[in-house]
Each structure stands twice: as C-alpha cells, then as structure tokens.
Design an enzyme around this catalytic site. Structure first.
Site, PDB file in Angstrom:
ATOM      1  N   ASP A  67      22.571  39.014  31.161  1.00  0.00           N
ATOM      2  CA  ASP A  67      22.932  39.850  30.374  1.00  0.00           C
ATOM      3  C   ASP A  67      21.654  39.826  29.686  1.00  0.00           C
ATOM      4  O   ASP A  67      20.479  38.418  29.322  1.00  0.00           O
ATOM      5  CB  ASP A  67      23.433  38.898  29.420  1.00  0.00           C
ATOM      6  CG  ASP A  67      23.776  37.556  29.285  1.00  0.00           C
ATOM      7  OD1 ASP A  67      23.142  36.905  29.832  1.00  0.00           O
ATOM      8  OD2 ASP A  67      24.533  37.411  28.874  1.00  0.00           O
ATOM      9  N   ASN A 136      33.479  31.333  22.017  1.00  0.00           N
ATOM     10  CA  ASN A 136      34.597  31.602  22.247  1.00  0.00           C
ATOM     11  C   ASN A 136      35.229  32.054  23.352  1.00  0.00           C
ATOM     12  O   ASN A 136      36.187  32.998  23.789  1.00  0.00           O
ATOM     13  CB  ASN A 136      34.179  33.209  21.490  1.00  0.00           C
ATOM     14  CG  ASN A 136      33.688  33.549  21.934  1.00  0.00           C
ATOM     15  OD1 ASN A 136      32.818  32.881  23.250  1.00  0.00           O
ATOM     16  ND2 ASN A 136      33.105  34.922  21.476  1.00  0.00           N
ATOM     17  N   HIS A 138      33.377  33.255  25.804  1.00  0.00           N
ATOM     18  CA  HIS A 138      33.055  34.350  26.123  1.00  0.00           C
ATOM     19  C   HIS A 138      32.193  33.896  27.290  1.00  0.00           C
ATOM     20  O   HIS A 138      31.909  32.994  28.004  1.00  0.00           O
ATOM     21  CB  HIS A 138      32.071  35.334  25.534  1.00  0.00           C
ATOM     22  CG  HIS A 138      31.268  34.964  25.380  1.00  0.00           C
ATOM     23  ND1 HIS A 138      30.072  35.021  24.072  1.00  0.00           N
ATOM     24  CD2 HIS A 138      29.904  33.327  25.939  1.00  0.00           C
ATOM     25  CE1 HIS A 138      28.573  34.448  24.321  1.00  0.00           C
ATOM     26  NE2 HIS A 138      29.357  33.349  24.916  1.00  0.00           N
ATOM     27  N   GLU A 143      33.313  39.718  25.332  1.00  0.00           N
ATOM     28  CA  GLU A 143      33.838  38.631  24.339  1.00  0.00           C
ATOM     29  C   GLU A 143      35.130  38.962  24.355  1.00  0.00           C
ATOM     30  O   GLU A 143      35.673  39.152  25.795  1.00  0.00           O
ATOM     31  CB  GLU A 143      33.792  39.545  22.899  1.00  0.00           C
ATOM     32  CG  GLU A 143      32.152  39.575  22.850  1.00  0.00           C
ATOM     33  CD  GLU A 143      31.477  38.394  22.507  1.00  0.00           C
ATOM     34  OE1 GLU A 143      32.438  37.506  22.778  1.00  0.00           O
ATOM     35  OE2 GLU A 143      30.086  38.675  22.105  1.00  0.00           O
TER      36      GLU A 143
HETATM   37  C1  F6R Z   1      23.658  33.766  27.958  1.00  0.00           C
HETATM   38  C2  F6R Z   1      25.502  33.649  28.712  1.00  0.00           C
HETATM   39  C3  F6R Z   1      26.312  33.212  27.825  1.00  0.00           C
HETATM   40  C4  F6R Z   1      26.218  31.356  27.828  1.00  0.00           C
HETATM   41  C5  F6R Z   1      26.894  31.140  26.605  1.00  0.00           C
HETATM   42  C6  F6R Z   1      26.769  29.764  26.269  1.00  0.00           C
HETATM   43  O1  F6R Z   1      23.340  34.894  28.848  1.00  0.00           O
HETATM   44  O2  F6R Z   1      25.500  34.499  28.636  1.00  0.00           O
HETATM   45  O3  F6R Z   1      27.322  33.991  28.294  1.00  0.00           O
HETATM   46  O4  F6R Z   1      26.255  31.230  28.961  1.00  0.00           O
HETATM   47  O5  F6R Z   1      27.116  31.203  25.694  1.00  0.00           O
HETATM   48  O6  F6R Z   1      25.729  28.882  26.228  1.00  0.00           O
HETATM   49  P1  F6R Z   1      25.130  27.760  26.026  1.00  0.00           P
HETATM   50  O7  F6R Z   1      25.066  27.726  27.793  1.00  0.00           O
HETATM   51  O8  F6R Z   1      24.153  27.721  25.388  1.00  0.00           O
HETATM   52  O9  F6R Z   1      25.992  26.506  25.853  1.00  0.00           O
END
Ligand code: F6R
Length: 247
Positions: A67, A136, A138, A143
């Site tokens: 992403d 959240n 995701h 989301e």
């Molecule tokens: C990042 C992504 C997000 C993260 C998620 C957790 O490329 O796709 O979905 O994996 O927000 O973030 P961290 O790993 O920083 O806790």
C-alpha cells in the site's frame, strides 16, 4: 488460520524471516508482498540477513508493495516506498524490473490500481503476503467496512489511521487517503502471515481470531484461509480466550 505465539519479537522475526527465506528457496520466482510499518521491520531484517549470508538467488522473485499513502512525496521518510526501499530493495539490490509499488502521487489513482492488478495478474497472483494489523483492525489500508471482494482500490482513511500514521513521519502530515491491495488479495494469496506485537494489539487480534467474520473486522477474512498464520507475541495474544501454546 493458525495462531503461533512467540515469547518475544526476536523469536517471531526469526521464524517469519526463515519462512520468507524458505519460500524463495522452494520457489525462486515467488511473488511476495510485504507491508510497511513497524510490525514487519525485524522480520525484514532477519530475512535480508539470511539472504545475504546464504547468497540465495535474488534475481527471480518479484516484490509487490502492499500500500501507499496518497499525495505524500514517496521519497519522504514515513512513506511505504521508503520502508520497502530501505529494508528490502536497496539491501538486496533488487532492480526495478523485479518490483512494483503503488505511486501515491499518480494523477490517475484508478489507473494506478488497474496497473497494480494487471502486474499481479501477469505474475499469476501472490504466493506470500506478510501484513500487519492496525489499531482499528485494518490490513493494508482496508479500513473496517471495506468490502471483501475488492482488489486494488483507493481508501478514505479513518481517524484512527490518520492519527496513528503520524508516528511514521518526521513532521505532521495531512493523511487522508491510501492506495492499497484489497481484501480479495488476502483471500487469493497462496499463504498469508499476519504479524502483531505488543499488548496494544491484543484487542484487534482477539476480534480477528474470535470475532464473527465481518467486513467490520477486515482480518476475519483470514479465518477460512487454508494457509493463513498469525505470528504474534505474548502481548498481542493476551486477549485471546482460548489457550495458545508458545512456539
Ligand atoms: C502498512 C500497512 C498497515 C500496517 C498497520 C500496522 O503498510 O499496511 O496496515 O500494517 O497499520 O502498523 P504497525 O505495523 O506500524 O503497527
């Protein structure tokens, strides 16, 4: 899905790094997609280290970036591209013909989604996806509420994501949209690894594992995946009702 609980992040990262390594050993032309963010950081380091030590062939695999933030300079620290370059593509000297990343600055973002879908289709799909989970729930920028059938798409980010996302940047950023592989890719990937560390992820891990399958809990799409694995530490596992054994 299968749950693997590790005593600490180092053991988790070692196991996930080995899994990545073995995937490429068994299938040198594998298509691999990894998230950015904190969760896969140590795993990428363990994997890259092992690849260098063993001098395993890196010339045939293909990397897909999960992403990207929309409208943020891609070379800026904090973007997904920045993580992919720093952690994987530069250390392993992977040339541009071996990866495809979303361009979050593209004038036509729908076209950017079509391009990503076409690249993945031309490679025959994704063999291994390594993802994190947001506060959240995701995955990628999918989301809560994202329809499960979506492939690449543009997401309006919710407040949790735009707030938590500030941690990756050196200065306050206007985060509004993301461009992301959709939930359909999680369903279609040969294997999926979801990584989570720390008690702060305990509630979303509990929802993902024990909650009813629903688009409100994006990770529940993995419940019926035949080869999905959660690699989590004790903190992230601490909200689970069922007993989990350590790896
Ligand atoms: C990042 C992504 C997000 C993260 C998620 C957790 O490329 O796709 O979905 O994996 O927000 O973030 P961290 O790993 O920083 O806790």
């Amino acid at each position: 899905m299968k749950i693997h609980v590790f005593e600490d992040e180092a053991r988790l990262a070692h196991a996930a790094g080995e899994l990545l390594f073995n995937t490429l050993k068994d299938k040198p032309d594998a298509v691999i997609c990894i998230a950015s963010g904190n969760s896969p950081k140590a795993t990428c380091a363990a994997w890259v280290e092992k690849m260098k030590q063993t001098k395993l062939d890196t010339q045939r695999f293909f990397f897909i970036g999960l992403d990207e933030w929309v409208g943020i300079d891609p070379d800026q620290k904090g973007t997904c591209r920045y993580d992919f370059m720093e952690r994987i593509l530069i250390p392993l000297q992977i040339p541009p013909r071996q990866y495809h990343l979303f361009d979050g600055m593209a004038a036509d973002l729908q076209e950017e989604c079509r391009k990503m879908d076409a690249v993945i289709a031309s490679k025959g799909g994704i063999d291994l996806m390594i993802v994190g989970i947001g506060m959240n729930g995701h995955i990628g920028f999918n989301e809560p509420g994202t329809p499960f059938h979506l492939h690449s798409h543009i997401a309006t980010l919710d407040e949790v994501t735009t707030t938590v996302g500030q941690q990756y940047f050196d200065r306050p950023m206007a985060l509004k949209q993301g461009i992301t592989l959709g939930p359909a890719y999680l369903q279609e990937a040969g294997k999926v690894l979801l990584l989570a560390q720390g008690e702060k992820k305990a509630a979303v891990i509990r929802d993902a594992v024990e909650g009813a399958k629903s688009t409100e809990r994006p990770a529940t799409i993995l419940q019926e995946h035949p080869d999905a694995h959660f690699y989590i530490d004790r903190g992230a596992a601490s909200g689970l009702l069922s007993m989990q054994e350590d790896e």
